[in-house]
Scaffold this active site. Sequence first.
Site, PDB file in Angstrom:
ATOM      1  N   GLY A  33      45.469  42.775  45.308  1.00 39.72           N
ATOM      2  CA  GLY A  33      44.301  42.033  44.850  1.00 39.72           C
ATOM      3  C   GLY A  33      43.995  40.859  45.753  1.00 39.72           C
ATOM      4  O   GLY A  33      44.524  40.767  46.865  1.00 39.72           O
ATOM      5  N   ASN A  34      43.109  40.011  45.289  1.00 40.97           N
ATOM      6  CA  ASN A  34      42.749  38.821  46.065  1.00 40.97           C
ATOM      7  C   ASN A  34      42.436  37.689  45.088  1.00 40.97           C
ATOM      8  O   ASN A  34      42.439  37.883  43.874  1.00 40.97           O
ATOM      9  CB  ASN A  34      41.551  39.117  46.976  1.00 40.97           C
ATOM     10  CG  ASN A  34      40.336  39.537  46.194  1.00 40.97           C
ATOM     11  OD1 ASN A  34      39.716  38.737  45.508  1.00 40.97           O
ATOM     12  ND2 ASN A  34      39.997  40.823  46.262  1.00 40.97           N
ATOM     13  N   ARG A  35      42.190  36.503  45.629  1.00 38.48           N
ATOM     14  CA  ARG A  35      42.082  35.306  44.797  1.00 38.48           C
ATOM     15  C   ARG A  35      40.673  35.008  44.300  1.00 38.48           C
ATOM     16  O   ARG A  35      40.419  33.930  43.796  1.00 38.48           O
ATOM     17  CB  ARG A  35      42.588  34.083  45.565  1.00 38.48           C
ATOM     18  CG  ARG A  35      44.074  34.120  45.850  1.00 38.48           C
ATOM     19  CD  ARG A  35      44.506  32.768  46.406  1.00 38.48           C
ATOM     20  NE  ARG A  35      45.896  32.774  46.806  1.00 38.48           N
ATOM     21  CZ  ARG A  35      46.913  32.610  45.949  1.00 38.48           C
ATOM     22  NH1 ARG A  35      46.668  32.443  44.669  1.00 38.48           N
ATOM     23  NH2 ARG A  35      48.145  32.624  46.389  1.00 38.48           N
TER      24      ARG A  35
END
Length: 233
Positions: A33-35
């Site tokens: 995932g990412n932020r």
Amino acid sequence: AHAALAPQDLAGLTVAVSAGGTREPIDPVRFLGNRSSGRQGVALAAAAAARGADVVLVAAHIEQDVLADARHPGIRVERVETAAELADAMRAVAPDADVIVMAAAVADYRPAEAAAQKLTKEDGVLARIDLVENEDVVAGLAANRPGEQTIVAFAAETLADPDQRRERARRKRERKGVDLLAVNRADAAHGFERADNAIEIIGDGGEVVAERSGSKAEVADAIWDAVLVYRAE
Ligand code: CTP
Ligand code: CA
């Protein structure tokens, strides 16, 4: 501004906004995932609806409290998880959209296979996960767009030097074939995981056509302003 006080300068337009961050499954309990919180994309959808647009918000993993800001009769929310689901959802809404804003952080790669069972250390496979590249969603939309459709992409760049950042952004805008590219500084002081944001908008001559720092709502309004200017030219 209160919705009733906003200018209705987007009335009659259908806009599609993607927001949030995709999650690419590794196994039933893990993902890549990412932020991205989705806040900027939600602010874009809310601003467009307040200004009279019909909005489809394609939301990739956005927390409920963030998504609450998109509660508006003019906004339809479609939830997606992966880059592939986001691509399908955007392709489905694109033919009817006058404007597309791709604010989602799309995973560049996904695990080649999502394991059906939870991977374990015992299996010895967790230390190395094979990845395959995801399609570039916005480039695909731009290549197949109907006439008169305006497409805005985002770029999160961590380069501190403004000239280097703009040069990279110019190349990215051309590569993707989009009209406008909103570049935000994804460093500790700006952008990700912060209420405030700072962007520059690159136009189709490669020039900076607008810049704004402020709340995500102010940045959203600046992007819609730039879209209207672009469409009037
Ligand atoms: N984007 C997309 N599909 C992808 C990756 C990105 O549609 N597979 C969109 C994003 O939503 C954003 C724009 O492309 O609007 C730029 O994303 P960014 O990650 O900055 O660009 P990339 O082409 O992935 O380049 P980089 O190697 O810098 O990550
Ligand atoms: Ca990327």
